[in-house]
Design an enzyme around this catalytic site. Structure first.
Site, mmCIF file in Angstrom:
data_model
loop_
_atom_site.group_PDB
_atom_site.id
_atom_site.type_symbol
_atom_site.label_atom_id
_atom_site.label_comp_id
_atom_site.label_asym_id
_atom_site.label_seq_id
_atom_site.Cartn_x
_atom_site.Cartn_y
_atom_site.Cartn_z
ATOM 1 N N LYS A 142 0.841 -1.307 -0.042
ATOM 2 C CA LYS A 142 -0.068 -0.064 -0.086
ATOM 3 C C LYS A 142 0.943 1.356 0.061
ATOM 4 O O LYS A 142 0.525 2.267 -0.700
ATOM 5 C CB LYS A 142 -1.029 -0.031 1.303
ATOM 6 C CG LYS A 142 -1.930 1.365 1.163
ATOM 7 C CD LYS A 142 -2.847 1.111 2.337
ATOM 8 C CE LYS A 142 -2.350 1.452 3.545
ATOM 9 N NZ LYS A 142 -2.993 2.102 4.666
ATOM 10 N N HIS A 162 -10.841 0.204 3.418
ATOM 11 C CA HIS A 162 -11.901 0.509 2.772
ATOM 12 C C HIS A 162 -11.932 0.076 1.492
ATOM 13 O O HIS A 162 -13.048 -0.553 0.944
ATOM 14 C CB HIS A 162 -12.162 2.130 2.650
ATOM 15 C CG HIS A 162 -12.350 2.927 4.209
ATOM 16 N ND1 HIS A 162 -13.188 2.336 5.010
ATOM 17 C CD2 HIS A 162 -11.529 3.648 4.741
ATOM 18 C CE1 HIS A 162 -13.075 3.261 6.288
ATOM 19 N NE2 HIS A 162 -11.972 3.884 5.994
#
Ligand code: SF4
Length: 241
Positions: A142, A162
């Site tokens: 990420k 999310h």
């Protein structure tokens, strides 16, 4: 990560519905990947406000990344104290800077660390650049994607909690695809110019509507596109993951 990708009809409908709901956000890259990388490390497990304060304090104390690298670790930790986990993040940042220094030394280069990282990423494809960043100490999938997307406007999709949750519920990625694996899945299914707006809008949707607990399905603009809500069939899902 290819430069031209035709999205599935399902992804296209999802993308357009998200844009209708939240707009089509535009990225404003600063083309400073090393600053972005340090900033992303500082942002781990803290709020944006705290990490931005820590970043500003760090560059006010040490105006160059070479000075951050060479400073006593406890002084770097002191400078970033407001960002939390300073005793973990300070050595992590210095490890990255030392690794880049060592790499450049082997190439007998004499650039600043900032210029060195920019050039190394610039000569690689997006996927190669993502792998390169991941090979730096303490840099996960990420963080690597954040640097490429936010700072360099490259089509790498950061997959946070999310994005991962909403993507699985919608059937954009398979139910068993982990967040780490999802980075590569998204690289194959998303047109490059959609990556940034899709990332931002999936996060917005996850925060506002598709909550981890009790998602507001009856108020959801994506209801008719959702596997979780039972409105699409597995056959309509992306099948490449
Ligand atoms: S229908 Fe429900 S589960 Fe599906 S995206 Fe919307 S809020 Fe999330």
């Amino acid at each position: 990560m290819t430069s031209s990708i035709t999205p599935t009809a399902h992804l296209e409908r999802v993308y357009k519905l998200l844009v209708a709901a939240y707009g089509e956000p535009r990225n404003e890259p600063d083309y400073d990947p090393l600053g972005g990388l340090v900033g992303t490390i500082l942002s781990q497990h803290t709020s944006d406000i705290n990490s931005e304060r820590a970043y500003k304090q760090l560059i006010a104390t040490f105006p160059t990344w070479e000075e951050v690298r060479d400073a006593p670790t406890d002084q770097v930790a002191e400078a970033i104290r407001s960002g939390g986990l300073a005793n973990i993040k300070a050595p992590r940042i210095q490890d990255v800077l030392l690794t880049l220094t060592e790499q450049q030394r082997k190439q007998e280069g004499k650039k600043t660390l900032s210029a060195y990282l920019s050039d190394e990423l610039g000569k690689r494809s997006t996927e190669e650049a993502w792998q390169y960043l991941r090979n730096l100490p303490g840099v996960g999938p990420k963080t690597a994607a954040c640097v490429l997307m936010f700072n360099l406007n490259r089509p790498a999709m950061p997959v946070d909690t999310h994005v991962h949750r909403v993507s699985r519920r919608l059937g954009l990625i398979g139910a068993k695809v982990s967040a780490d694996q999802a980075h590569l899945v998204y690289a194959k299914i998303t047109p490059p110019e959609w990556v940034y707006p899709l990332h931002v809008n999936l996060i917005t949707h996850g925060r506002q509507v598709c909550h981890a607990q009790r998602p507001a399905c009856l108020d959801c603009t994506l209801y008719d596109e959702c596997l979780y809500a039972g409105s699409i069939t597995p056959q309509e899902m992306n099948t490449s993951n």
